[in-house]
Design a protein around this motif. Sequence first.
Motif, short mmCIF file in Angstrom:
data_model
loop_
_atom_site.label_atom_id
_atom_site.label_comp_id
_atom_site.label_asym_id
_atom_site.label_seq_id
_atom_site.Cartn_x
_atom_site.Cartn_y
_atom_site.Cartn_z
N MET A 263 48.17 10.21 -7.85
CA MET A 263 47.13 11.17 -7.44
C MET A 263 46.16 10.52 -6.46
O MET A 263 45.79 11.13 -5.44
N LEU A 264 45.72 9.31 -6.78
CA LEU A 264 44.75 8.62 -5.92
C LEU A 264 45.34 8.28 -4.57
O LEU A 264 44.65 8.34 -3.54
N GLU A 265 46.63 7.93 -4.53
CA GLU A 265 47.29 7.68 -3.25
C GLU A 265 47.35 8.95 -2.41
O GLU A 265 47.11 8.92 -1.20
N HIS A 266 47.67 10.07 -3.05
CA HIS A 266 47.67 11.36 -2.34
C HIS A 266 46.27 11.67 -1.82
O HIS A 266 46.10 12.14 -0.70
N GLY A 267 45.26 11.41 -2.64
CA GLY A 267 43.87 11.67 -2.24
C GLY A 267 43.46 10.82 -1.05
O GLY A 267 42.78 11.31 -0.13
N ALA A 268 43.88 9.55 -1.02
CA ALA A 268 43.56 8.68 0.12
C ALA A 268 44.23 9.20 1.39
O ALA A 268 43.61 9.23 2.46
N MET B 100 45.07 12.30 1.98
CA MET B 100 44.37 13.54 2.35
C MET B 100 43.03 13.23 3.02
O MET B 100 42.63 13.90 3.98
N PHE B 101 42.32 12.21 2.53
CA PHE B 101 41.04 11.83 3.12
C PHE B 101 41.21 11.41 4.57
O PHE B 101 40.44 11.82 5.45
N GLU B 102 42.26 10.62 4.83
CA GLU B 102 42.53 10.19 6.21
C GLU B 102 42.83 11.38 7.11
O GLU B 102 42.31 11.49 8.22
N ARG B 103 43.69 12.29 6.64
CA ARG B 103 44.04 13.46 7.44
C ARG B 103 42.83 14.38 7.65
O ARG B 103 42.64 14.93 8.73
N ALA B 104 42.01 14.54 6.62
CA ALA B 104 40.82 15.39 6.74
C ALA B 104 39.86 14.82 7.78
O ALA B 104 39.30 15.57 8.60
N LEU C 171 38.60 16.48 11.15
CA LEU C 171 37.17 16.62 11.36
C LEU C 171 36.75 16.03 12.70
O LEU C 171 35.90 16.59 13.40
N HIS C 172 37.35 14.90 13.08
CA HIS C 172 37.00 14.24 14.34
C HIS C 172 37.94 14.63 15.47
O HIS C 172 37.90 14.02 16.54
N SER C 173 38.79 15.60 15.22
CA SER C 173 39.72 16.14 16.23
C SER C 173 40.60 15.06 16.86
O SER C 173 40.90 15.12 18.05
N THR C 174 41.03 14.09 16.06
CA THR C 174 41.94 13.08 16.60
C THR C 174 43.40 13.45 16.35
O THR C 174 44.29 12.83 16.93
N GLN C 175 43.64 14.43 15.50
CA GLN C 175 44.98 14.93 15.23
C GLN C 175 44.94 16.45 15.21
O GLN C 175 43.91 17.04 14.90
N SER C 176 46.06 17.06 15.50
CA SER C 176 46.14 18.52 15.48
C SER C 176 46.07 19.02 14.03
O SER C 176 46.89 18.66 13.19
N GLU D 178 50.00 22.19 6.57
CA GLU D 178 50.97 22.36 5.48
C GLU D 178 51.19 21.08 4.67
O GLU D 178 51.18 21.12 3.44
N PRO D 179 51.36 19.91 5.33
CA PRO D 179 51.49 18.68 4.52
C PRO D 179 50.25 18.41 3.66
O PRO D 179 50.38 17.97 2.52
N LEU D 180 49.07 18.70 4.18
CA LEU D 180 47.84 18.47 3.41
C LEU D 180 47.76 19.41 2.21
O LEU D 180 47.45 18.99 1.10
N TYR D 181 48.08 20.67 2.43
CA TYR D 181 48.06 21.63 1.33
C TYR D 181 49.14 21.32 0.29
O TYR D 181 48.94 21.53 -0.91
N GLU D 182 50.27 20.80 0.75
CA GLU D 182 51.34 20.40 -0.19
C GLU D 182 50.87 19.23 -1.05
O GLU D 182 51.11 19.21 -2.26
#
Length: 168
Positions: free
Chosen positions: A61-66, A68-72, A76-81, A87-91
């Motif tokens: 769970m914590l690995e998934h959370g980390a 997700m934090f990176e992707r979020a 937030l900083h518009s460095t990735q689409s 979909e990967p984040l919601y999964e």
Amino acid sequence: CFPVFDRIVPGGAGSGNRCCRTHHESALSALRGAFNMFRKLYSALTSESSVDLAFKELTEMLEHGAWMFERANEALHSTQSADEMREPLYERDRQINELERSIRRKVLRYLTVHPGHDVAICLALMSVAKDAERIGDYCKNVFEVGHFYREGVNVPKYQQPLAHISTQ
């Protein structure tokens, strides 16, 4: 054959060999059932406990959370689409939610089998699992903010603390 079958089964062992095979098969079937039950019980008591498995799931769970934090933060900083990440984040969030439910089941199963043992650890584990589930929800919320504000969050009052958090 078994003399006890004469008393239990009419026409039992004393009536000849015709039922002897049936009695042996019945006895063998009962022994197999008892052995399987014993094997399951022995396995439950000697194998890796439900709490050990729950700790592994908490780590996942914590690995998934980390992740997700990176992707979020990237959204937030518009460095990735954000569209590609959605979909990967919601999964991952769904996986975190399922892991939290699985941990709760495992802890409750453990406490049922071992009443009074490790109660404090089990309660702490369930509490941390709930917090890890919330982290996933918060990351999803941060992602949605980044998704809705595609130009990025450029308000100086918020940008400086966000920049500091993302570098940690």
